[in-house]
Design a protein around this motif. Sequence first.
Motif, PDB file in Angstrom:
ATOM      1  N   LYS A  67       1.971  76.278  49.222  1.00 22.28           N
ATOM      2  CA  LYS A  67       0.852  75.411  49.620  1.00 22.28           C
ATOM      3  C   LYS A  67      -0.472  76.156  49.692  1.00 22.28           C
ATOM      4  N   GLY A  68      -0.437  77.491  49.603  1.00 18.55           N
ATOM      5  CA  GLY A  68      -1.656  78.270  49.622  1.00 18.55           C
ATOM      6  C   GLY A  68      -2.192  78.520  51.019  1.00 18.55           C
ATOM      7  N   THR A 136      -4.810  69.359  53.336  1.00 18.31           N
ATOM      8  CA  THR A 136      -4.001  69.956  52.263  1.00 18.31           C
ATOM      9  C   THR A 136      -2.631  70.464  52.694  1.00 18.31           C
ATOM     10  N   ALA A 138      -2.199  73.449  53.729  1.00 21.93           N
ATOM     11  CA  ALA A 138      -2.215  74.900  53.513  1.00 21.93           C
ATOM     12  C   ALA A 138      -2.153  75.624  54.861  1.00 21.93           C
TER      13      ALA A 138
END
Length: 397
Positions: A67-68, A136, A138
């Motif tokens: 997912k970063g 997101t 992340a």
Amino acid sequence: MVTLDKIYHASHVLKEIIRPTELIKAPKICPDCNLYIKTENLQVTGSFKVRGAYYKISQLSDEEKKKGVIACSAGNHAQGVALAAAKNGIKAKICIPDGAPISKVEATKSYGAEVCLVKGVYDDAYEKAVSLVEETGATFIHPFDDEMVIAGQGSIGLEIIEQLPKVDAVIVPIGGGGLISGVGFALKSLDPDIKIYGVQAEGAASMVKSIKDDEIETLEDVHTIADGIAVKTPGVNTFEICRKYVDDIVTVSDDEISTAILELIEREKMIAEGAGATSVAAAMFNKLPIKGKNVVCLVSGGNIDVTILSRVINRGLQKAGRLAELVVELTDKPGQLLGVSEIISSYGANVVSLEHNRSDERLDINDCVLRISIETRNQEHLDEIKDALVNGGFKIK
């Protein structure tokens, strides 16, 4: 919770990415003590920040890595996260205040991270980063208030005590408090007698105020050339660690920081950014009881924007009394300028520039003003020249 085991583990993990920075003796900077410089300004990415960022990212699960990561930073943490993400093969998005030095922004991009410029200061970038994390999924890599990040920074403490086993005191810059939390925890755990001193810029003294009031405080604004530590609110974890492990926190002015940057350039041939030089400024200007002690100044970073370096050097020269502008009132008649020049020349000062003005409406009709910039050896030398001019019949405004 931060533990000594985590710090040792971080030190082991970091061996593959960071360089153990040198501890350099610097006797000329502060002759009253045995001063050493921990050169994190020579670290990979030019700052200690890569330690905490890399350790945190290295411990993410495979699912989290997919997912970063997202981070916020005034510049140095951004570069650390960008490099760490690149080394781990994951995406990184960094929110940076739009006033951050261009050099730091471009360096972050060079490591492959996506940069999101946010209007305002660090805290505004933080709010934007948090909103992106919610959108997101992340992982947020906090610049200071995270146990893994703190443990990574603590690896510096292990290096210091290995390099100088008889260290008496360590002086550490403070922004949000991650660096001093890690270093202080590591050193105090190994030797409780070591003094841990923190330094903040006068214009961004959030930890000083919070410790004084015994609760986390948020400043209305911050203003300092030390952009790397311009943080309005300390971290929750870092505040608690500082209360327990930090012996004292002092502040330094921008003029003092500039003087320290200049001193590092001239004495040690070393470039430090404003935040990194605060520890040296605290030692130089006698902010702490370190006389006769073995003292380490942690120079945390060297990513100063070259476009402002000349201004910082000039400020340092002015603070040290080595560059000054004198405003001298003269009677508008032949020989006055020669008289001023002869006095300055006889004392061995160098004229940089001068401006002769006889049209100022605030002056008497027969008077004029001379603005003259001179280079001198130090403040004592400058004072001697001023006294000589006054004794020669000239009026200094």
